[in-house]
Design an enzyme around this catalytic site. Structure first.
Site, PDB file in Angstrom:
ATOM      1  N   GLY A  37       0.857  -1.180   0.000  1.00  0.00           N
ATOM      2  CA  GLY A  37       0.000   0.000   0.000  1.00  0.00           C
ATOM      3  C   GLY A  37       0.889   1.224   0.000  1.00  0.00           C
ATOM      4  N   ALA A  40       1.350   2.932   3.478  1.00  0.00           N
ATOM      5  CA  ALA A  40       2.169   2.155   4.407  1.00  0.00           C
ATOM      6  C   ALA A  40       3.618   2.086   3.945  1.00  0.00           C
ATOM      7  CB  ALA A  40       1.585   0.748   4.560  1.00  0.00           C
ATOM      8  N   ASN A  41       3.835   1.923   2.650  1.00  0.00           N
ATOM      9  CA  ASN A  41       5.202   1.895   2.125  1.00  0.00           C
ATOM     10  C   ASN A  41       5.935   3.197   2.461  1.00  0.00           C
ATOM     11  OD1 ASN A  41       4.471  -0.536   0.964  1.00  0.00           O
ATOM     12  ND2 ASN A  41       4.349   0.277  -1.121  1.00  0.00           N
ATOM     13  N   THR A 217       9.657  12.623 -11.285  1.00  0.00           N
ATOM     14  CA  THR A 217      10.627  11.533 -11.303  1.00  0.00           C
ATOM     15  C   THR A 217      10.642  10.880 -12.677  1.00  0.00           C
ATOM     16  OG1 THR A 217       8.972   9.986 -10.423  1.00  0.00           O
ATOM     17  CG2 THR A 217      10.372  11.131  -8.832  1.00  0.00           C
ATOM     18  N   ASP A 249       7.633   4.923  -3.687  1.00  0.00           N
ATOM     19  CA  ASP A 249       7.223   5.140  -2.297  1.00  0.00           C
ATOM     20  C   ASP A 249       8.433   5.352  -1.396  1.00  0.00           C
ATOM     21  OD1 ASP A 249       4.573   4.812  -3.031  1.00  0.00           O
ATOM     22  OD2 ASP A 249       4.611   2.655  -2.671  1.00  0.00           O
ATOM     23  N   GLY A 284       9.940  -7.053  -3.688  1.00  0.00           N
ATOM     24  CA  GLY A 284       8.935  -6.662  -2.719  1.00  0.00           C
ATOM     25  C   GLY A 284       9.019  -5.191  -2.393  1.00  0.00           C
TER      26      GLY A 284
END
Length: 305
Positions: A37, A40-41, A217, A249, A284
């Site tokens: 998410g 959260a990241n 970016t 993130d 990940g």
């Protein structure tokens, strides 16, 4: 304090030799689950960068919730304002090929319930000098309300425009810092009718008209930054990517921590760009987010080069 208002997911990640075409089935070589998410990241990245972080969001009353928040809890992120929803925890289904490219489907679940009601003074204890970090994986009215709350409190707001949502153009300019990838910025340029024959000119028009800062970016090509007072480029760290999931993130979380710590914008962007590159070296989203000591080592090598 950095307050992250955003999504919390559990990522289901499969490795494949190549990404499938529509209607095609390809064999996978590995499967893992990891917290994810964008909210959260970014919270985890800011915490690993060294910031004090509070997360506001929602998860389901299911077995995915604990796994989705495990690394946040281990990193010391304040999770006391995470609300339990009657919807399932958000989920992302991710395929990653051998070149590190990916395709992703996100099922919002509980993230779709994050609302302005979660931004009461008790839930959102903002003060002047705090930093609010936002993305587009929660309802956009909540994002807009969060930008207003940050402005009212005298806090700095950083809005990551991912994923692109055309209706966000109506409030994009309320953020102190906008972070967009090149595709997102080009699409918002059309929506905002920015003037200029190239991306740099449109960025300059953005900051001239709205008196805020925009960062675009460019993946392996680095980034462009425009402020009301300067325009500059920042090169990317040269790497061979393994998995690009979570790199953006990581960039946002490290940028937020550096800005919150009072570093110059150019230093903050170089450090964030370095962290994002390191995040591409393993698979990940959250497991690949580097720790501050590793970023410092790579940053110092890059600056001396």
């Amino acid at each position: 304090m950095i307050v992250v208002i955003g999504s919390i997911n559990l990522d289901l990640i499969a490795s494949v030799d190549r990404l499938p075409a529509p209607g095609e089935t390809v064999p996978g070589s590995a499967f893992v689950t990891a917290g994810g998410g964008k909210g959260a990241n970014q919270a985890l990245a800011a915490a690993r960068a060294g910031a004090e972080v509070c997360m506001i969001g929602a998860v389901g009353n299911d077995s995915f919730a604990g796994d989705a928040m495990r690394l946040l809890r281990e990193a010391g992120v304040d999770l006391s304002r995470i609300r339990e929803s009657d919807r399932p925890t958000g989920t992302a289904l991710i395929l990653v090929d051998e070149r590190g490219e990916n395709i992703i489907t996100v099922v919002p679940g509980a993230n779709a319930t994050v609302s302005a009601d979660d931004l009461s003074p008790a839930d959102l204890p903002l003060k002047q000098g705090d930093l609010v970090l936002l993305q587009h994986e929660i309802p956009l009215p909540t994002v807009e309300a969060s930008l207003r709350a940050a402005r009212h409190a005298g806090a700095i707001s950083v809005l990551n425009t991912a994923p692109f949502r055309a209706e966000a153009a109506s409030f994009l300019t309320r953020a102190d810092y906008v972070v967009a990838n090149e595709t997102e910025f080009d699409l918002y340029s059309d929506a905002l009718e920015l003037a200029g024959g190239n991306r740099a000119a449109r960025m300059r028009d953005y900051v001239r008209r709205f008196q805020s800062n925009v960062i675009v970016t460019l993946g392996g090509e680095g980034l462009l930054c425009a402020t009301p007072h300067q325009f500059f480029e920042c090169p990317a760290l040269e790497i061979e990517p393994v998995d690009t999931v979570g790199a953006g993130d990581t960039f946002c979380g490290y940028l937020a921590q550096s800005l919150s710590a009072g570093e110059s914008l150019e230093t903050a962007l170089t450090r964030a760009s370095t962290a994002a590159a390191l995040a591409c070296l393993s698979r990940g989203a959250q497991p690949s987010i580097p720790h501050a000591r590793d970023v410092l080592f790579a940053y110092n090598r890059q600056v001396r080069a």
